[in-house]
Write a protein that holds these residues in place. Structure first.
Motif, PDB file in Angstrom:
ATOM      1  N   MET A 151     -33.469  30.721   3.971  1.00  0.00           N
ATOM      2  CA  MET A 151     -32.706  31.555   3.026  1.00  0.00           C
ATOM      3  C   MET A 151     -32.452  30.803   1.736  1.00  0.00           C
ATOM      4  SD  MET A 151     -28.820  32.887   3.318  1.00  0.00           S
ATOM      5  CE  MET A 151     -28.075  33.647   1.891  1.00  0.00           C
ATOM      6  N   THR A 152     -32.551  31.465   0.621  1.00  0.00           N
ATOM      7  CA  THR A 152     -32.153  30.884  -0.660  1.00  0.00           C
ATOM      8  C   THR A 152     -30.747  31.356  -0.967  1.00  0.00           C
ATOM      9  OG1 THR A 152     -34.437  30.926  -1.420  1.00  0.00           O
ATOM     10  CG2 THR A 152     -32.741  30.666  -3.093  1.00  0.00           C
ATOM     11  N   ASN A 153     -29.776  30.464  -0.805  1.00  0.00           N
ATOM     12  CA  ASN A 153     -28.376  30.873  -0.959  1.00  0.00           C
ATOM     13  C   ASN A 153     -28.099  31.467  -2.327  1.00  0.00           C
ATOM     14  OD1 ASN A 153     -27.905  29.924   1.583  1.00  0.00           O
ATOM     15  ND2 ASN A 153     -27.026  27.990   0.922  1.00  0.00           N
ATOM     16  N   SER A 154     -28.658  30.855  -3.362  1.00  0.00           N
ATOM     17  CA  SER A 154     -28.362  31.319  -4.709  1.00  0.00           C
ATOM     18  C   SER A 154     -28.975  32.671  -5.009  1.00  0.00           C
ATOM     19  CB  SER A 154     -28.852  30.287  -5.726  1.00  0.00           C
ATOM     20  OG  SER A 154     -30.248  30.103  -5.585  1.00  0.00           O
ATOM     21  N   GLY A 155     -29.822  33.185  -4.120  1.00  0.00           N
ATOM     22  CA  GLY A 155     -30.432  34.485  -4.337  1.00  0.00           C
ATOM     23  C   GLY A 155     -29.567  35.643  -3.911  1.00  0.00           C
ATOM     24  N   ILE A 156     -28.388  35.390  -3.389  1.00  0.00           N
ATOM     25  CA  ILE A 156     -27.497  36.459  -2.939  1.00  0.00           C
ATOM     26  C   ILE A 156     -26.292  36.534  -3.857  1.00  0.00           C
ATOM     27  CG2 ILE A 156     -26.025  37.270  -1.054  1.00  0.00           C
ATOM     28  CD1 ILE A 156     -28.913  37.471  -0.349  1.00  0.00           C
ATOM     29  N   THR A 157     -26.162  37.616  -4.582  1.00  0.00           N
ATOM     30  CA  THR A 157     -24.955  37.840  -5.366  1.00  0.00           C
ATOM     31  C   THR A 157     -24.224  39.073  -4.857  1.00  0.00           C
ATOM     32  OG1 THR A 157     -26.228  39.052  -7.015  1.00  0.00           O
ATOM     33  CG2 THR A 157     -25.789  36.740  -7.468  1.00  0.00           C
ATOM     34  N   VAL A 158     -24.971  40.105  -4.519  1.00  0.00           N
ATOM     35  CA  VAL A 158     -24.399  41.273  -3.856  1.00  0.00           C
ATOM     36  C   VAL A 158     -25.078  41.341  -2.501  1.00  0.00           C
ATOM     37  CG1 VAL A 158     -24.175  43.776  -3.877  1.00  0.00           C
ATOM     38  CG2 VAL A 158     -23.998  42.503  -6.012  1.00  0.00           C
ATOM     39  N   PHE A 159     -24.326  41.247  -1.427  1.00  0.00           N
ATOM     40  CA  PHE A 159     -24.960  41.043  -0.137  1.00  0.00           C
ATOM     41  C   PHE A 159     -25.909  42.183   0.182  1.00  0.00           C
ATOM     42  CE2 PHE A 159     -21.986  43.841   2.197  1.00  0.00           C
ATOM     43  CZ  PHE A 159     -22.839  44.353   3.152  1.00  0.00           C
ATOM     44  N   GLY A 160     -27.047  41.795   0.745  1.00  0.00           N
ATOM     45  CA  GLY A 160     -28.057  42.773   1.110  1.00  0.00           C
ATOM     46  C   GLY A 160     -28.985  43.145  -0.027  1.00  0.00           C
ATOM     47  N   ARG A 161     -28.752  42.565  -1.218  1.00  0.00           N
ATOM     48  CA  ARG A 161     -29.627  42.876  -2.343  1.00  0.00           C
ATOM     49  C   ARG A 161     -29.902  41.601  -3.115  1.00  0.00           C
ATOM     50  NH1 ARG A 161     -26.835  47.384  -5.739  1.00  0.00           N
ATOM     51  NH2 ARG A 161     -25.053  46.029  -5.446  1.00  0.00           N
ATOM     52  N   PRO A 162     -31.099  41.438  -3.679  1.00  0.00           N
ATOM     53  CA  PRO A 162     -31.407  40.250  -4.461  1.00  0.00           C
ATOM     54  C   PRO A 162     -30.781  40.324  -5.845  1.00  0.00           C
ATOM     55  CG  PRO A 162     -33.276  41.745  -4.467  1.00  0.00           C
ATOM     56  CD  PRO A 162     -32.256  42.332  -3.526  1.00  0.00           C
ATOM     57  N   ASN A 163     -30.779  39.179  -6.549  1.00  0.00           N
ATOM     58  CA  ASN A 163     -30.327  39.157  -7.938  1.00  0.00           C
ATOM     59  C   ASN A 163     -31.118  40.150  -8.777  1.00  0.00           C
ATOM     60  OD1 ASN A 163     -28.473  37.149  -7.515  1.00  0.00           O
ATOM     61  ND2 ASN A 163     -29.849  35.489  -8.137  1.00  0.00           N
ATOM     62  N   GLY A 164     -30.463  40.674  -9.823  1.00  0.00           N
ATOM     63  CA  GLY A 164     -31.160  41.534 -10.754  1.00  0.00           C
ATOM     64  C   GLY A 164     -30.985  43.006 -10.494  1.00  0.00           C
ATOM     65  N   THR A 165     -30.293  43.386  -9.398  1.00  0.00           N
ATOM     66  CA  THR A 165     -30.049  44.804  -9.157  1.00  0.00           C
ATOM     67  C   THR A 165     -28.863  45.258  -9.962  1.00  0.00           C
ATOM     68  OG1 THR A 165     -28.749  44.204  -7.228  1.00  0.00           O
ATOM     69  CG2 THR A 165     -31.041  44.805  -6.856  1.00  0.00           C
ATOM     70  N   LYS A 166     -28.687  46.575 -10.073  1.00  0.00           N
ATOM     71  CA  LYS A 166     -27.615  47.125 -10.883  1.00  0.00           C
ATOM     72  C   LYS A 166     -26.260  46.751 -10.316  1.00  0.00           C
ATOM     73  CE  LYS A 166     -28.674  51.466 -10.916  1.00  0.00           C
ATOM     74  NZ  LYS A 166     -28.566  52.890 -11.269  1.00  0.00           N
ATOM     75  N   ALA A 167     -25.279  46.686 -11.178  1.00  0.00           N
ATOM     76  CA  ALA A 167     -23.932  46.335 -10.747  1.00  0.00           C
ATOM     77  C   ALA A 167     -23.424  47.337  -9.731  1.00  0.00           C
ATOM     78  CB  ALA A 167     -22.986  46.296 -11.956  1.00  0.00           C
ATOM     79  N   MET A 168     -22.691  46.828  -8.780  1.00  0.00           N
ATOM     80  CA  MET A 168     -22.233  47.660  -7.680  1.00  0.00           C
ATOM     81  C   MET A 168     -21.259  48.741  -8.155  1.00  0.00           C
ATOM     82  SD  MET A 168     -20.955  46.027  -4.226  1.00  0.00           S
ATOM     83  CE  MET A 168     -21.114  46.833  -2.693  1.00  0.00           C
ATOM     84  N   ASP A 203     -22.255  24.031  14.327  1.00  0.00           N
ATOM     85  CA  ASP A 203     -22.534  23.929  12.893  1.00  0.00           C
ATOM     86  C   ASP A 203     -21.296  24.247  12.061  1.00  0.00           C
ATOM     87  OD1 ASP A 203     -25.179  23.254  13.277  1.00  0.00           O
ATOM     88  OD2 ASP A 203     -25.879  25.327  13.176  1.00  0.00           O
ATOM     89  N   PRO A 204     -21.155  23.609  10.898  1.00  0.00           N
ATOM     90  CA  PRO A 204     -20.081  23.955   9.974  1.00  0.00           C
ATOM     91  C   PRO A 204     -20.429  25.219   9.193  1.00  0.00           C
ATOM     92  CG  PRO A 204     -21.420  22.234   9.025  1.00  0.00           C
ATOM     93  CD  PRO A 204     -21.968  22.488  10.416  1.00  0.00           C
ATOM     94  N   ILE A 205     -19.476  25.678   8.395  1.00  0.00           N
ATOM     95  CA  ILE A 205     -19.659  26.926   7.653  1.00  0.00           C
ATOM     96  C   ILE A 205     -20.830  26.851   6.676  1.00  0.00           C
ATOM     97  CG2 ILE A 205     -18.054  26.353   5.782  1.00  0.00           C
ATOM     98  CD1 ILE A 205     -18.556  29.803   7.528  1.00  0.00           C
ATOM     99  N   ASP A 206     -21.148  25.649   6.170  1.00  0.00           N
ATOM    100  CA  ASP A 206     -22.277  25.520   5.248  1.00  0.00           C
ATOM    101  C   ASP A 206     -23.585  25.981   5.876  1.00  0.00           C
ATOM    102  OD1 ASP A 206     -20.138  23.970   4.156  1.00  0.00           O
ATOM    103  OD2 ASP A 206     -21.583  22.934   2.867  1.00  0.00           O
ATOM    104  N   ASP A 207     -23.690  25.861   7.199  1.00  0.00           N
ATOM    105  CA  ASP A 207     -24.889  26.314   7.903  1.00  0.00           C
ATOM    106  C   ASP A 207     -24.736  27.725   8.458  1.00  0.00           C
ATOM    107  OD1 ASP A 207     -26.225  23.832   7.546  1.00  0.00           O
ATOM    108  OD2 ASP A 207     -25.103  22.987   9.223  1.00  0.00           O
ATOM    109  N   VAL A 208     -23.545  28.072   8.916  1.00  0.00           N
ATOM    110  CA  VAL A 208     -23.341  29.373   9.551  1.00  0.00           C
ATOM    111  C   VAL A 208     -23.320  30.504   8.525  1.00  0.00           C
ATOM    112  CG1 VAL A 208     -21.782  30.767  10.980  1.00  0.00           C
ATOM    113  CG2 VAL A 208     -22.117  28.337  11.493  1.00  0.00           C
ATOM    114  N   LEU A 209     -22.670  30.280   7.387  1.00  0.00           N
ATOM    115  CA  LEU A 209     -22.542  31.363   6.404  1.00  0.00           C
ATOM    116  C   LEU A 209     -23.889  31.864   5.898  1.00  0.00           C
ATOM    117  CD1 LEU A 209     -20.666  33.217   4.838  1.00  0.00           C
ATOM    118  CD2 LEU A 209     -20.506  31.455   3.062  1.00  0.00           C
ATOM    119  N   PRO A 210     -24.858  30.983   5.568  1.00  0.00           N
ATOM    120  CA  PRO A 210     -26.181  31.514   5.181  1.00  0.00           C
ATOM    121  C   PRO A 210     -26.818  32.363   6.272  1.00  0.00           C
ATOM    122  CG  PRO A 210     -25.969  29.250   4.463  1.00  0.00           C
ATOM    123  CD  PRO A 210     -24.763  29.530   5.325  1.00  0.00           C
TER     124      PRO A 210
END
Length: 236
Positions: free
Chosen positions: A1-18, A98-105
């Motif tokens: 997973m690329t963590n920085s690619g998630i800004t709105v969960f379930g959608r990649p960067n660049g989609t319309k504002a929620m 695992d700590p949250i750094d691994d579980v959250l992704p």
């Protein structure tokens, strides 16, 4: 997973504002039919000083649970005695996990796993859901460098609007009042399942006792993040 690619969960960067999109699959009363119900266990109340010890969630399609997520998390600090007494989660149970750094992704990947719906944001449902979302947002910002953004429904808020005659609206109160269970387990997955059952119970109650013309929803940004939008029930 690329963590920085998630800004709105379930959608990649660049989609319309929620803010410019409606939640997926609403029924005539405005209740979501497809959503994720979430619950966290933590070492305390404050995301900047406390840690997540468990994540539990269920994916719901047309009002029915179709998938589950559950992981214990190593908080990298001692779990307070009163938290262990409440949840049953102790230091030994999480010491080698695992700590949250691994579980959250992994959890965010699970949220985004339904490729058929990747262009539509699924709402998050929770009981006093602001608490859980503050922890998710704080940790997502720390791990991924971006906010956790979603639209949510709070079963506590919905209960308060539908049943103002009752003083208490804890999950423990609702599951007894609605005949769902006798006790709240204070474990993330079981609480997420009971929250889903409470939402569906109140949805059915609303369908049977309220006219559609009297029901409305308002969108309110969270106090701690403009990326989190609360959908709040209003009766006219």
């Amino acid at each position: 997973m690329t963590n920085s690619g998630i800004t709105v969960f379930g959608r990649p960067n660049g989609t319309k504002a929620m803010q410019h999109e409606a939640p997926s699959e609403l029924d005539v009363l405005g209740f979501p039919r497809d959503y994720v119900t979430l619950d966290l266990e933590t070492t305390g109340f404050y995301p900047n000083r406390c840690a997540i010890t468990e994540i539990g969630a269920v994916r719901v399609r047309d009002g029915r649970i179709v998938e589950q997520f559950q992981e214990l998390v190593n908080p990298l600090r001692p779990i307070p005695r009163q938290i262990t007494a409440l949840t049953g989660i102790n230091d030994a149970m999480v010491a080698n996990l695992d700590p949250i750094d691994d579980v959250l992704p992994r959890f965010i990947n699970w949220l985004a796993a339904d490729s058929q719906r990747e262009s539509i944001a699924e709402p998050i449902v929770g009981h006093n859901v602001s608490f859980d979302l503050r922890f998710l947002d704080y940790n997502t910002r720390h791990i991924a460098g971006s906010p956790f953004a979603c639209m949510d429904y709070d079963t506590m808020q919905i209960s308060r609007v539908l049943f103002p005659e009752f003083k208490h609206h804890r999950l423990a109160d609702l599951i007894v009042r609605f005949g769902i269970a006798d006790n709240e387990e204070h474990r993330a997955l079981s609480d997420a399942i009971q929250t889903q059952e409470c939402l569906e119970w109140m949805h059915q109650y609303t369908a049977e006792h309220c006219e559609a013309s009297t029901i409305d929803w308002r969108t309110v940004p969270a106090k701690t993040s403009a990326e989190i939008l609360h959908q709040q029930l209003v009766l006219r």
